[in-house]
Design a protein around this motif. Structure first.
Motif, PDB file in Angstrom:
ATOM      1  N   PRO A 100     -15.423 -33.610 -16.545  1.00 48.04           N
ATOM      2  CA  PRO A 100     -14.536 -34.604 -15.913  1.00 48.04           C
ATOM      3  C   PRO A 100     -13.317 -33.994 -15.237  1.00 48.04           C
ATOM      4  O   PRO A 100     -12.972 -34.363 -14.120  1.00 48.04           O
ATOM      5  CB  PRO A 100     -14.132 -35.510 -17.084  1.00 48.04           C
ATOM      6  N   GLY A 101     -12.605 -33.044 -15.884  1.00 46.46           N
ATOM      7  CA  GLY A 101     -11.384 -32.509 -15.293  1.00 46.46           C
ATOM      8  C   GLY A 101     -11.575 -31.199 -14.551  1.00 46.46           C
ATOM      9  O   GLY A 101     -10.583 -30.555 -14.196  1.00 46.46           O
ATOM     10  N   GLU A 102     -12.784 -30.767 -14.300  1.00 47.62           N
ATOM     11  CA  GLU A 102     -13.042 -29.476 -13.667  1.00 47.62           C
ATOM     12  C   GLU A 102     -13.195 -29.656 -12.161  1.00 47.62           C
ATOM     13  O   GLU A 102     -13.801 -30.615 -11.688  1.00 47.62           O
ATOM     14  CB  GLU A 102     -14.314 -28.860 -14.242  1.00 47.62           C
ATOM     15  N   ARG A 103     -12.646 -28.670 -11.404  1.00 47.45           N
ATOM     16  CA  ARG A 103     -12.750 -28.708  -9.958  1.00 47.45           C
ATOM     17  C   ARG A 103     -14.056 -28.055  -9.522  1.00 47.45           C
ATOM     18  O   ARG A 103     -14.401 -26.979  -9.996  1.00 47.45           O
ATOM     19  CB  ARG A 103     -11.560 -27.977  -9.328  1.00 47.45           C
ATOM     20  N   VAL A 104     -14.746 -28.707  -8.615  1.00 45.64           N
ATOM     21  CA  VAL A 104     -16.041 -28.232  -8.152  1.00 45.64           C
ATOM     22  C   VAL A 104     -15.891 -27.724  -6.719  1.00 45.64           C
ATOM     23  O   VAL A 104     -15.263 -28.380  -5.882  1.00 45.64           O
ATOM     24  CB  VAL A 104     -17.099 -29.351  -8.216  1.00 45.64           C
ATOM     25  N   LEU A 105     -16.476 -26.546  -6.459  1.00 46.51           N
ATOM     26  CA  LEU A 105     -16.508 -25.971  -5.123  1.00 46.51           C
ATOM     27  C   LEU A 105     -17.967 -25.703  -4.756  1.00 46.51           C
ATOM     28  O   LEU A 105     -18.656 -24.970  -5.451  1.00 46.51           O
ATOM     29  CB  LEU A 105     -15.696 -24.676  -5.053  1.00 46.51           C
ATOM     30  N   VAL A 106     -18.410 -26.307  -3.688  1.00 51.59           N
ATOM     31  CA  VAL A 106     -19.771 -26.128  -3.192  1.00 51.59           C
ATOM     32  C   VAL A 106     -19.689 -25.224  -1.962  1.00 51.59           C
ATOM     33  O   VAL A 106     -18.929 -25.524  -1.026  1.00 51.59           O
ATOM     34  CB  VAL A 106     -20.433 -27.466  -2.845  1.00 51.59           C
ATOM     35  N   ARG A 107     -20.484 -24.149  -1.972  1.00 51.75           N
ATOM     36  CA  ARG A 107     -20.353 -23.116  -0.934  1.00 51.75           C
ATOM     37  C   ARG A 107     -21.627 -23.046  -0.101  1.00 51.75           C
ATOM     38  O   ARG A 107     -22.739 -23.157  -0.629  1.00 51.75           O
ATOM     39  CB  ARG A 107     -20.096 -21.761  -1.600  1.00 51.75           C
ATOM     40  N   ALA A 108     -21.436 -22.818   1.201  1.00 51.08           N
ATOM     41  CA  ALA A 108     -22.541 -22.561   2.121  1.00 51.08           C
ATOM     42  C   ALA A 108     -22.069 -21.500   3.111  1.00 51.08           C
ATOM     43  O   ALA A 108     -20.910 -21.528   3.558  1.00 51.08           O
ATOM     44  CB  ALA A 108     -22.958 -23.828   2.848  1.00 51.08           C
ATOM     45  N   GLN A 109     -22.979 -20.578   3.451  1.00 46.97           N
ATOM     46  CA  GLN A 109     -22.611 -19.459   4.313  1.00 46.97           C
ATOM     47  C   GLN A 109     -23.721 -19.197   5.318  1.00 46.97           C
ATOM     48  O   GLN A 109     -24.900 -19.246   4.976  1.00 46.97           O
ATOM     49  CB  GLN A 109     -22.350 -18.201   3.485  1.00 46.97           C
ATOM     50  N   ARG A 202     -20.759  -9.189  19.648  1.00 43.12           N
ATOM     51  CA  ARG A 202     -20.176  -9.360  18.319  1.00 43.12           C
ATOM     52  C   ARG A 202     -20.909 -10.453  17.538  1.00 43.12           C
ATOM     53  O   ARG A 202     -21.488 -11.380  18.105  1.00 43.12           O
ATOM     54  CB  ARG A 202     -18.685  -9.673  18.429  1.00 43.12           C
ATOM     55  N   THR A 203     -20.859 -10.333  16.225  1.00 43.73           N
ATOM     56  CA  THR A 203     -21.418 -11.332  15.309  1.00 43.73           C
ATOM     57  C   THR A 203     -20.346 -11.724  14.303  1.00 43.73           C
ATOM     58  O   THR A 203     -19.313 -11.051  14.161  1.00 43.73           O
ATOM     59  CB  THR A 203     -22.651 -10.778  14.559  1.00 43.73           C
ATOM     60  N   SER A 204     -20.611 -12.806  13.569  1.00 44.31           N
ATOM     61  CA  SER A 204     -19.636 -13.309  12.602  1.00 44.31           C
ATOM     62  C   SER A 204     -20.350 -13.950  11.424  1.00 44.31           C
ATOM     63  O   SER A 204     -21.521 -14.353  11.535  1.00 44.31           O
ATOM     64  CB  SER A 204     -18.671 -14.310  13.257  1.00 44.31           C
ATOM     65  N   HIS A 205     -19.642 -14.059  10.297  1.00 42.97           N
ATOM     66  CA  HIS A 205     -20.128 -14.710   9.082  1.00 42.97           C
ATOM     67  C   HIS A 205     -19.284 -15.969   8.863  1.00 42.97           C
ATOM     68  O   HIS A 205     -18.052 -15.877   8.678  1.00 42.97           O
ATOM     69  CB  HIS A 205     -20.014 -13.791   7.868  1.00 42.97           C
ATOM     70  N   LEU A 206     -19.943 -17.126   8.841  1.00 43.84           N
ATOM     71  CA  LEU A 206     -19.242 -18.405   8.689  1.00 43.84           C
ATOM     72  C   LEU A 206     -19.402 -18.913   7.263  1.00 43.84           C
ATOM     73  O   LEU A 206     -20.495 -18.848   6.698  1.00 43.84           O
ATOM     74  CB  LEU A 206     -19.793 -19.442   9.687  1.00 43.84           C
ATOM     75  N   THR A 207     -18.302 -19.446   6.698  1.00 40.10           N
ATOM     76  CA  THR A 207     -18.320 -19.926   5.313  1.00 40.10           C
ATOM     77  C   THR A 207     -17.585 -21.253   5.231  1.00 40.10           C
ATOM     78  O   THR A 207     -16.505 -21.414   5.839  1.00 40.10           O
ATOM     79  CB  THR A 207     -17.652 -18.907   4.353  1.00 40.10           C
ATOM     80  N   ILE A 208     -18.157 -22.189   4.462  1.00 43.88           N
ATOM     81  CA  ILE A 208     -17.544 -23.509   4.220  1.00 43.88           C
ATOM     82  C   ILE A 208     -17.541 -23.771   2.728  1.00 43.88           C
ATOM     83  O   ILE A 208     -18.568 -23.551   2.045  1.00 43.88           O
ATOM     84  CB  ILE A 208     -18.280 -24.626   4.972  1.00 43.88           C
ATOM     85  N   LEU A 209     -16.423 -24.261   2.201  1.00 42.08           N
ATOM     86  CA  LEU A 209     -16.300 -24.686   0.796  1.00 42.08           C
ATOM     87  C   LEU A 209     -15.965 -26.166   0.772  1.00 42.08           C
ATOM     88  O   LEU A 209     -14.995 -26.610   1.425  1.00 42.08           O
ATOM     89  CB  LEU A 209     -15.215 -23.895   0.078  1.00 42.08           C
ATOM     90  N   LEU A 210     -16.764 -26.947   0.033  1.00 40.38           N
ATOM     91  CA  LEU A 210     -16.551 -28.404  -0.110  1.00 40.38           C
ATOM     92  C   LEU A 210     -16.111 -28.703  -1.529  1.00 40.38           C
ATOM     93  O   LEU A 210     -16.506 -28.031  -2.486  1.00 40.38           O
ATOM     94  CB  LEU A 210     -17.835 -29.154   0.216  1.00 40.38           C
ATOM     95  N   THR A 211     -15.331 -29.762  -1.656  1.00 39.37           N
ATOM     96  CA  THR A 211     -14.862 -30.218  -2.969  1.00 39.37           C
ATOM     97  C   THR A 211     -14.722 -31.737  -2.925  1.00 39.37           C
ATOM     98  O   THR A 211     -14.513 -32.310  -1.835  1.00 39.37           O
ATOM     99  CB  THR A 211     -13.525 -29.545  -3.317  1.00 39.37           C
ATOM    100  N   PRO A 212     -14.800 -32.436  -4.050  1.00 40.74           N
ATOM    101  CA  PRO A 212     -14.588 -33.878  -4.042  1.00 40.74           C
ATOM    102  C   PRO A 212     -13.170 -34.243  -3.590  1.00 40.74           C
ATOM    103  O   PRO A 212     -12.226 -33.476  -3.756  1.00 40.74           O
ATOM    104  CB  PRO A 212     -14.841 -34.292  -5.500  1.00 40.74           C
ATOM    105  N   LYS A 213     -13.027 -35.431  -3.026  1.00 46.54           N
ATOM    106  CA  LYS A 213     -11.717 -35.859  -2.501  1.00 46.54           C
ATOM    107  C   LYS A 213     -10.696 -36.024  -3.615  1.00 46.54           C
ATOM    108  O   LYS A 213      -9.501 -35.741  -3.423  1.00 46.54           O
ATOM    109  CB  LYS A 213     -11.873 -37.171  -1.749  1.00 46.54           C
ATOM    110  N   GLU A 214     -11.112 -36.477  -4.792  1.00 52.61           N
ATOM    111  CA  GLU A 214     -10.167 -36.751  -5.861  1.00 52.61           C
ATOM    112  C   GLU A 214      -9.459 -35.481  -6.328  1.00 52.61           C
ATOM    113  O   GLU A 214      -8.282 -35.492  -6.671  1.00 52.61           O
ATOM    114  CB  GLU A 214     -10.895 -37.397  -7.039  1.00 52.61           C
ATOM    115  N   SER A 215     -10.198 -34.361  -6.331  1.00 47.91           N
ATOM    116  CA  SER A 215      -9.592 -33.123  -6.799  1.00 47.91           C
ATOM    117  C   SER A 215      -8.756 -32.487  -5.692  1.00 47.91           C
ATOM    118  O   SER A 215      -7.998 -31.611  -5.948  1.00 47.91           O
ATOM    119  CB  SER A 215     -10.680 -32.142  -7.258  1.00 47.91           C
TER     120      SER A 215
END
Length: 215
Positions: A100-109, A202-215
């Motif tokens: 319940p009180g833990e922050r969640v991070l969802v990662r995609a690269q 040139r090339t690049s590495h793209l990264t996104i981190l998602l988290t719930p709005k409440e946290s």
């Protein structure tokens, strides 16, 4: 007269021993037939005895041939034994549940995207800190080509959140978004006066981190 009688008697009484002996030694036709019959009987006895000996030897010879024809069992390597011992279908890992009180991070690269990191940062600065719905709208109306790569990466992050963490995609926001430099592909093109100019792809590495709005 007295002289003739004894001579006649002697002539009558003396047999011919040599002729009699020669008659007794000569074999007759009956004796030859009997001898041939006896020889044939002996040959028949020999022939009848030989198959019995061969019959006794046939099982042993057949056993030896079967033993030679049977292939030797091959030894299995350790790798094959391990493959056999492993179960056919491994159990799927259980889904991660969030406290319940833990922050969640969802990662995609996304790695090795064929664009420079500078151009990718110009787009990701617009969606940093936005909700998923707002980021989708911004990327859909951004004219830059790299916006399509950011849109695909955002949908991948939302799918990871829904399948792996049992979250709702529309209730997520972008916690962090980065564009790092990847390897550069070096090419050359001819120029004036026999010169060559280097082209840097040139090339690049793209990264996104998602988290719930409440946290």
């Amino acid at each position: 007269m007295s002289d003739e009688t004894p001579k006649d008697a002697e002539v009558e009484e003396t047999p011919e021993p040599e002729a009699a002996a020669s008659d007794e030694l000569e074999p007759t036709a009956a004796d030859e037939a009997l001898a041939d019959a006896a020889a044939e009987e002996e040959e028949d006895d020999v022939l009848t005895d030989e198959p019995e000996a061969e019959a006794d030897e046939e099982p042993e010879a057949a056993a030896e041939v079967e033993a030679e024809e049977k292939p030797k069992p091959r030894r299995r390597s350790r790798a094959k034994k391990d493959e056999v011992q492993e179960p056919a279908s491994a159990p799927k890992p259980a889904r991660e549940r969030v406290a319940p009180g833990e922050r969640v991070l969802v990662r995609a690269q996304a790695k090795y995207v064929r664009t420079s990191a500078r151009k990718a940062r110009l787009v990701c600065d617009h969606i940093r800190g936005k909700s998923v719905l707002e980021a989708r709208a911004i990327l859909a109306h951004t004219p830059r080509h790299v916006a399509r790569d950011w849109s695909k990466l955002l949908e991948s992050a939302v799918a990871n959140a829904e399948n792996n963490h049992e979250l709702i995609g529309d209730e997520l926001r972008i916690a962090s978004v980065t564009a790092d430099e990847g390897p550069t592909l070096k090419r050359f093109r001819p120029r004036a006066m026999g010169r060559a100019t280097r082209i840097r792809k040139r090339t690049s590495h793209l990264t996104i981190l998602l988290t719930p709005k409440e946290s």
